[in-house]
Design a protein around this motif. Structure first.
Motif, PDB file in Angstrom:
ATOM      1  N   ARG A 129      87.947   5.925  -1.711  1.00  0.00           N
ATOM      2  CA  ARG A 129      89.280   5.411  -1.738  1.00  0.00           C
ATOM      3  C   ARG A 129      89.637   5.228  -0.232  1.00  0.00           C
ATOM      4  NH1 ARG A 129      92.196   5.636  -6.105  1.00  0.00           N
ATOM      5  NH2 ARG A 129      93.384   4.142  -5.291  1.00  0.00           N
ATOM      6  N   LYS A 130      88.894   5.644   0.695  1.00  0.00           N
ATOM      7  CA  LYS A 130      89.059   5.213   2.214  1.00  0.00           C
ATOM      8  C   LYS A 130      88.056   4.522   2.725  1.00  0.00           C
ATOM      9  CE  LYS A 130      93.057   7.291   2.575  1.00  0.00           C
ATOM     10  NZ  LYS A 130      94.349   6.525   3.003  1.00  0.00           N
ATOM     11  N   SER A 131      88.042   3.410   3.117  1.00  0.00           N
ATOM     12  CA  SER A 131      87.047   2.484   3.815  1.00  0.00           C
ATOM     13  C   SER A 131      86.318   3.020   4.863  1.00  0.00           C
ATOM     14  CB  SER A 131      87.435   0.939   4.227  1.00  0.00           C
ATOM     15  OG  SER A 131      86.483   0.129   4.639  1.00  0.00           O
ATOM     16  N   PRO A 132      84.961   3.202   5.016  1.00  0.00           N
ATOM     17  CA  PRO A 132      84.176   3.779   6.167  1.00  0.00           C
ATOM     18  C   PRO A 132      83.993   2.843   7.131  1.00  0.00           C
ATOM     19  CG  PRO A 132      82.635   3.329   4.190  1.00  0.00           C
ATOM     20  CD  PRO A 132      84.295   2.905   3.739  1.00  0.00           C
ATOM     21  N   HIS A 133      84.359   1.318   6.756  1.00  0.00           N
ATOM     22  CA  HIS A 133      83.927   0.341   7.702  1.00  0.00           C
ATOM     23  C   HIS A 133      84.548   0.313   8.996  1.00  0.00           C
ATOM     24  CE1 HIS A 133      81.311  -1.422   4.695  1.00  0.00           C
ATOM     25  NE2 HIS A 133      82.297  -1.413   3.874  1.00  0.00           N
ATOM     26  N   GLY A 134      84.140   0.113  10.045  1.00  0.00           N
ATOM     27  CA  GLY A 134      84.624  -0.017  11.599  1.00  0.00           C
ATOM     28  C   GLY A 134      84.996  -1.298  11.881  1.00  0.00           C
ATOM     29  N   ALA A 135      85.452  -1.252  13.141  1.00  0.00           N
ATOM     30  CA  ALA A 135      85.890  -2.734  13.790  1.00  0.00           C
ATOM     31  C   ALA A 135      84.668  -3.482  13.697  1.00  0.00           C
ATOM     32  CB  ALA A 135      86.570  -2.242  15.229  1.00  0.00           C
ATOM     33  N   LYS A 136      83.525  -3.151  14.156  1.00  0.00           N
ATOM     34  CA  LYS A 136      82.406  -4.146  14.414  1.00  0.00           C
ATOM     35  C   LYS A 136      82.162  -4.881  13.344  1.00  0.00           C
ATOM     36  CE  LYS A 136      79.702  -1.387  17.983  1.00  0.00           C
ATOM     37  NZ  LYS A 136      78.785  -0.800  18.557  1.00  0.00           N
ATOM     38  N   PHE A 137      82.400  -4.284  11.908  1.00  0.00           N
ATOM     39  CA  PHE A 137      82.233  -5.171  10.931  1.00  0.00           C
ATOM     40  C   PHE A 137      83.492  -5.880  10.385  1.00  0.00           C
ATOM     41  CE2 PHE A 137      82.628  -5.319   6.070  1.00  0.00           C
ATOM     42  CZ  PHE A 137      81.404  -6.008   5.761  1.00  0.00           C
ATOM     43  N   LEU A 138      84.725  -5.099  10.554  1.00  0.00           N
ATOM     44  CA  LEU A 138      85.909  -5.920  10.107  1.00  0.00           C
ATOM     45  C   LEU A 138      86.471  -6.838  10.852  1.00  0.00           C
ATOM     46  CD1 LEU A 138      87.731  -2.529   8.575  1.00  0.00           C
ATOM     47  CD2 LEU A 138      86.528  -3.948   7.430  1.00  0.00           C
ATOM     48  N   ALA A 139      86.269  -6.747  12.117  1.00  0.00           N
ATOM     49  CA  ALA A 139      86.984  -7.854  13.181  1.00  0.00           C
ATOM     50  C   ALA A 139      86.545  -9.185  13.014  1.00  0.00           C
ATOM     51  CB  ALA A 139      86.968  -7.418  14.501  1.00  0.00           C
ATOM     52  N   PRO A 140      84.993  -9.228  12.948  1.00  0.00           N
ATOM     53  CA  PRO A 140      84.740 -10.801  12.776  1.00  0.00           C
ATOM     54  C   PRO A 140      84.776 -10.910  11.325  1.00  0.00           C
ATOM     55  CG  PRO A 140      82.848  -9.241  13.111  1.00  0.00           C
ATOM     56  CD  PRO A 140      83.932  -8.543  13.518  1.00  0.00           C
ATOM     57  N   LEU A 141      84.663 -10.152  10.414  1.00  0.00           N
ATOM     58  CA  LEU A 141      84.945 -10.707   9.012  1.00  0.00           C
ATOM     59  C   LEU A 141      86.287 -11.142   8.736  1.00  0.00           C
ATOM     60  CD1 LEU A 141      84.283 -10.690   5.888  1.00  0.00           C
ATOM     61  CD2 LEU A 141      84.961  -8.329   5.910  1.00  0.00           C
ATOM     62  N   GLY A 142      87.410 -10.559   9.346  1.00  0.00           N
ATOM     63  CA  GLY A 142      88.817 -11.001   9.417  1.00  0.00           C
ATOM     64  C   GLY A 142      88.814 -12.429  10.003  1.00  0.00           C
ATOM     65  N   VAL A 143      88.393 -12.308  11.311  1.00  0.00           N
ATOM     66  CA  VAL A 143      88.658 -13.624  11.961  1.00  0.00           C
ATOM     67  C   VAL A 143      88.134 -14.826  11.258  1.00  0.00           C
ATOM     68  CG1 VAL A 143      87.689 -15.030  13.875  1.00  0.00           C
ATOM     69  CG2 VAL A 143      88.514 -12.872  14.493  1.00  0.00           C
ATOM     70  N   ILE A 144      86.876 -14.742  10.713  1.00  0.00           N
ATOM     71  CA  ILE A 144      86.069 -15.821   9.917  1.00  0.00           C
ATOM     72  C   ILE A 144      87.014 -15.909   8.611  1.00  0.00           C
ATOM     73  CG2 ILE A 144      84.017 -16.337   8.319  1.00  0.00           C
ATOM     74  CD1 ILE A 144      82.600 -14.699  10.562  1.00  0.00           C
TER      75      ILE A 144
END
Length: 304
Positions: A129-144
């Motif tokens: 229930r808590k995402s283990p993903h970090g900024a290296k994965f989430l930041a570019p995913l969010g921008v795209i």
């Protein structure tokens, strides 16, 4: 009046799909507005303005049902807002002639992606229930995801939800609830970008408010349905709808003869029907596994 009623119904259906699957509000609503004769930029601007309200209502509903990981919302939503502002600015500067085929192409590609992703290789089901993903994965995913969402009139869910669910590291209800909630930031940024590029004359406020009205009715229902409707089946249905409703616009935009539309749409319909049968057959065969997953996830929620 009849046109507004149809748009309100479209907004209601779009929010039911988006809130229960985490995607397709933008592409569904944009498809409705394009069919009504709006230009791509005005359609996308109107949809994103409506989404500010529907995303807020959806986020509150998901939060009350404990479907939101706020850290995931921030790490994904802030980069997404940056991407959507840039995308809105780019689309605002394109001519109607240039934007039409681009919009149709993006919508068809997104529809094919959703259809193939949920039919051929369904996302894994996790219980965390808590995402283990970090900024290296989430930041570019969010921008795209934000950029595609603004330029295509939708795409935040197909990009973000599908990527997170495909990773198989976060519970589907948390992914959907968090992506829906973070989309509030994306919609606000896109609306500001369109206002900056088009001005208030570039937004059809009547259509935006009508979409919003339909979405507000559906938001709490969709947040509840997220734990009830099989995501694989909904993904296949949504993907097929998007492709079927936009393939004609794409063919027209690239100059294909109108006589080619019926056979192409028939072919898409056949492929869609086969995909639905495949998903339903797979679900029947793995019925015991699905029940086990649901029990495990429920147990995990209780542990929280």
């Amino acid at each position: 009046m009849r046109e507004l009623i149809l748009i309100a119904f479209g907004g209601l259906v779009a929010q039911l799909i988006d809130g229960s699957l985490g995607m397709a509000y933008g592409v569904t609503s944009t498809t409705v507005l394009l069919a009504g004769g709006l230009t791509p930029a005005v359609a996308s601007a109107s949809v994103h303005l409506a989404e500010v309200g529907t995303n807020l209502a959806s986020g509150i509903s998901h939060w009350r049902l404990k479907n939101v990981d706020w850290w995931l919302v921030l790490r994904l939503g802030v980069p997404g807002a940056i991407g959507s502002f840039l995308g809105a600015t780019v689309l605002s500067r394109l001519s109607t002639e240039a934007a039409a085929p681009a919009m149709a192409g993006i919508l068809v590609v997104l529809g094919l992606f959703i259809l193939g992703r949920f039919t051929i290789r369904p996302p894994k089901v996790a219980t965390v229930r808590k995402s283990p993903h970090g900024a290296k994965f989430l930041a570019p995913l969010g921008v795209i995801g934000g950029f595609v969402d603004a330029t295509g009139g939708g795409g935040w869910g197909p990009v973000s939800t599908t990527a997170l669910m495909s990773a198989g590291r976060t519970a589907p209800r948390t992914v959907i609830g968090s992506v829906d909630t973070s989309e509030f930031l994306v919609s606000v940024a896109a609306s500001l970008g369109f206002l900056f590029g088009l001005g208030t004359a570039g937004i059809n406020f009547a259509y935006a408010l009508t979409l919003l009205a339909g979405g507000l009715v559906a938001a709490p229902i969709a947040a509840w349905l997220v734990t009830k409707i099989p995501a694989q089946l909904m993904g296949t249905l949504v993907g097929g709808i998007i492709v079927l409703t936009n393939i004609g616009n794409l063919l027209k935009a690239v100059g294909v003869s109108s006589s080619a539309n019926p056979p192409v749409q028939l072919g898409v319909g056949v492929v869609w029907a086969v995909a639905v049968v495949v998903v339903l057959t797979r679900r029947r065969r793995s019925g015991g596994e699905s029940e086990a997953v649901e029990v495990k996830e429920t147990a995990g929620v209780g542990a929280d």
